[in-house]
Design a protein around this motif. Structure first.
Motif, PDB file in Angstrom:
ATOM      1  N   MET A   2       0.822  -1.209   0.000  1.00  0.00           N
ATOM      2  CA  MET A   2       0.000   0.000   0.000  1.00  0.00           C
ATOM      3  C   MET A   2       0.864   1.270   0.000  1.00  0.00           C
ATOM      4  O   MET A   2       0.542   2.252  -0.666  1.00  0.00           O
ATOM      5  N   VAL A   3       1.982   1.253   0.718  1.00  0.00           N
ATOM      6  CA  VAL A   3       2.888   2.407   0.718  1.00  0.00           C
ATOM      7  C   VAL A   3       3.489   2.614  -0.669  1.00  0.00           C
ATOM      8  O   VAL A   3       3.565   3.742  -1.171  1.00  0.00           O
ATOM      9  N   ILE A   4       3.887   1.531  -1.319  1.00  0.00           N
ATOM     10  CA  ILE A   4       4.469   1.636  -2.663  1.00  0.00           C
ATOM     11  C   ILE A   4       3.427   2.162  -3.650  1.00  0.00           C
ATOM     12  O   ILE A   4       3.725   3.042  -4.470  1.00  0.00           O
ATOM     13  N   ILE A   5       2.198   1.657  -3.570  1.00  0.00           N
ATOM     14  CA  ILE A   5       1.133   2.151  -4.459  1.00  0.00           C
ATOM     15  C   ILE A   5       0.880   3.632  -4.203  1.00  0.00           C
ATOM     16  O   ILE A   5       0.712   4.409  -5.140  1.00  0.00           O
ATOM     17  N   GLY A   6       0.878   4.045  -2.934  1.00  0.00           N
ATOM     18  CA  GLY A   6       0.694   5.461  -2.604  1.00  0.00           C
ATOM     19  C   GLY A   6       1.811   6.330  -3.149  1.00  0.00           C
ATOM     20  O   GLY A   6       1.564   7.436  -3.655  1.00  0.00           O
ATOM     21  N   MET A   7       3.044   5.844  -3.096  1.00  0.00           N
ATOM     22  CA  MET A   7       4.171   6.606  -3.633  1.00  0.00           C
ATOM     23  C   MET A   7       4.069   6.746  -5.149  1.00  0.00           C
ATOM     24  O   MET A   7       4.371   7.813  -5.697  1.00  0.00           O
ATOM     25  N   ILE A   8       3.635   5.681  -5.817  1.00  0.00           N
ATOM     26  CA  ILE A   8       3.488   5.736  -7.277  1.00  0.00           C
ATOM     27  C   ILE A   8       2.394   6.725  -7.662  1.00  0.00           C
ATOM     28  O   ILE A   8       2.573   7.537  -8.577  1.00  0.00           O
ATOM     29  N   ILE A   9       1.272   6.708  -6.952  1.00  0.00           N
ATOM     30  CA  ILE A   9       0.183   7.644  -7.246  1.00  0.00           C
ATOM     31  C   ILE A   9       0.630   9.080  -6.981  1.00  0.00           C
ATOM     32  O   ILE A   9       0.380   9.981  -7.786  1.00  0.00           O
ATOM     33  N   ALA A  10       1.321   9.315  -5.859  1.00  0.00           N
ATOM     34  CA  ALA A  10       1.802  10.666  -5.540  1.00  0.00           C
ATOM     35  C   ALA A  10       2.819  11.131  -6.576  1.00  0.00           C
ATOM     36  O   ALA A  10       2.802  12.297  -6.990  1.00  0.00           O
ATOM     37  N   TRP A  11       3.706  10.254  -7.011  1.00  0.00           N
ATOM     38  CA  TRP A  11       4.687  10.620  -8.036  1.00  0.00           C
ATOM     39  C   TRP A  11       3.988  10.974  -9.341  1.00  0.00           C
ATOM     40  O   TRP A  11       4.353  11.958 -10.000  1.00  0.00           O
ATOM     41  N   PHE A  12       2.973  10.187  -9.706  1.00  0.00           N
ATOM     42  CA  PHE A  12       2.268  10.429 -10.961  1.00  0.00           C
ATOM     43  C   PHE A  12       1.597  11.800 -10.953  1.00  0.00           C
ATOM     44  O   PHE A  12       1.743  12.573 -11.892  1.00  0.00           O
ATOM     45  N   PHE A  13       0.875  12.131  -9.877  1.00  0.00           N
ATOM     46  CA  PHE A  13       0.204  13.426  -9.811  1.00  0.00           C
ATOM     47  C   PHE A  13       1.204  14.558  -9.606  1.00  0.00           C
ATOM     48  O   PHE A  13       1.031  15.650 -10.137  1.00  0.00           O
ATOM     49  N   GLY A  14       2.259  14.339  -8.858  1.00  0.00           N
ATOM     50  CA  GLY A  14       3.283  15.360  -8.650  1.00  0.00           C
ATOM     51  C   GLY A  14       4.056  15.646  -9.909  1.00  0.00           C
ATOM     52  O   GLY A  14       4.436  16.784 -10.186  1.00  0.00           O
ATOM     53  N   ARG A  15       4.298  14.636 -10.719  1.00  0.00           N
ATOM     54  CA  ARG A  15       5.016  14.806 -11.986  1.00  0.00           C
ATOM     55  C   ARG A  15       4.206  15.684 -12.933  1.00  0.00           C
ATOM     56  O   ARG A  15       4.744  16.545 -13.607  1.00  0.00           O
ATOM     57  N   ASP A  16       2.906  15.500 -12.956  1.00  0.00           N
ATOM     58  CA  ASP A  16       2.038  16.279 -13.835  1.00  0.00           C
ATOM     59  C   ASP A  16       2.076  17.760 -13.456  1.00  0.00           C
ATOM     60  O   ASP A  16       2.252  18.614 -14.308  1.00  0.00           O
ATOM     61  N   THR A  17       1.969  18.082 -12.180  1.00  0.00           N
ATOM     62  CA  THR A  17       1.989  19.487 -11.772  1.00  0.00           C
ATOM     63  C   THR A  17       3.383  20.082 -11.948  1.00  0.00           C
ATOM     64  O   THR A  17       3.524  21.246 -12.251  1.00  0.00           O
ATOM     65  N   LYS A  18       4.442  19.291 -11.759  1.00  0.00           N
ATOM     66  CA  LYS A  18       5.794  19.803 -11.942  1.00  0.00           C
ATOM     67  C   LYS A  18       6.035  20.165 -13.406  1.00  0.00           C
ATOM     68  O   LYS A  18       6.641  21.190 -13.703  1.00  0.00           O
ATOM     69  N   GLU A  19       5.549  19.348 -14.332  1.00  0.00           N
ATOM     70  CA  GLU A  19       5.715  19.662 -15.750  1.00  0.00           C
ATOM     71  C   GLU A  19       4.976  20.948 -16.113  1.00  0.00           C
ATOM     72  O   GLU A  19       5.472  21.758 -16.868  1.00  0.00           O
ATOM     73  N   LYS A  20       3.799  21.153 -15.559  1.00  0.00           N
ATOM     74  CA  LYS A  20       3.054  22.383 -15.815  1.00  0.00           C
ATOM     75  C   LYS A  20       3.806  23.580 -15.251  1.00  0.00           C
ATOM     76  O   LYS A  20       3.906  24.610 -15.882  1.00  0.00           O
ATOM     77  N   THR A  21       4.365  23.438 -14.049  1.00  0.00           N
ATOM     78  CA  THR A  21       5.123  24.520 -13.428  1.00  0.00           C
ATOM     79  C   THR A  21       6.385  24.810 -14.231  1.00  0.00           C
ATOM     80  O   THR A  21       6.705  25.961 -14.489  1.00  0.00           O
ATOM     81  N   ASP A  22       7.101  23.780 -14.643  1.00  0.00           N
ATOM     82  CA  ASP A  22       8.310  23.975 -15.439  1.00  0.00           C
ATOM     83  C   ASP A  22       7.979  24.665 -16.756  1.00  0.00           C
ATOM     84  O   ASP A  22       8.722  25.510 -17.222  1.00  0.00           O
ATOM     85  N   HIS A  23       6.858  24.329 -17.339  1.00  0.00           N
ATOM     86  CA  HIS A  23       6.458  24.954 -18.597  1.00  0.00           C
ATOM     87  C   HIS A  23       6.207  26.449 -18.395  1.00  0.00           C
ATOM     88  O   HIS A  23       6.633  27.272 -19.190  1.00  0.00           O
ATOM     89  N   LYS A  24       5.539  26.799 -17.302  1.00  0.00           N
ATOM     90  CA  LYS A  24       5.271  28.211 -17.027  1.00  0.00           C
ATOM     91  C   LYS A  24       6.580  28.967 -16.790  1.00  0.00           C
ATOM     92  O   LYS A  24       6.760  30.055 -17.283  1.00  0.00           O
ATOM     93  N   VAL A  25       7.490  28.375 -16.047  1.00  0.00           N
ATOM     94  CA  VAL A  25       8.771  29.023 -15.776  1.00  0.00           C
ATOM     95  C   VAL A  25       9.531  29.229 -17.082  1.00  0.00           C
ATOM     96  O   VAL A  25      10.079  30.286 -17.336  1.00  0.00           O
TER      97      VAL A  25
END
Length: 60
Positions: free
Chosen positions: A26-49
């Motif tokens: 369950m911890v590994i699945i939670g980390m994968i889900i958090a990475w997936f959603f965090g990666r999406d927002t980071k790409e949007k932020t990097d694009h704006k920068v």
């Protein structure tokens, strides 16, 4: 470590695994889900920068 087996019911089948295995999975699945959603927002932020940096370079 808690190695007592727990039953997980998925509706159409039931699995009995040690509690520690369930927790680690369950911890590994939670980390994968958090990475997936965090990666999406980071790409949007990097694009704006990048966009703002290009805009500033054109002004100079």
């Amino acid at each position: 470590l808690d190695t007592s087996p727990v039953a997980i019911n998925f509706g159409f089948f039931k699995v009995r695994l040690p509690l520690i295995v369930v927790l680690v999975v369950m911890v590994i699945i939670g980390m994968i889900i958090a990475w997936f959603f965090g990666r999406d927002t980071k790409e949007k932020t990097d694009h704006k920068v990048t966009f703002f940096n290009k805009k500033e370079k054109k002004i100079e």
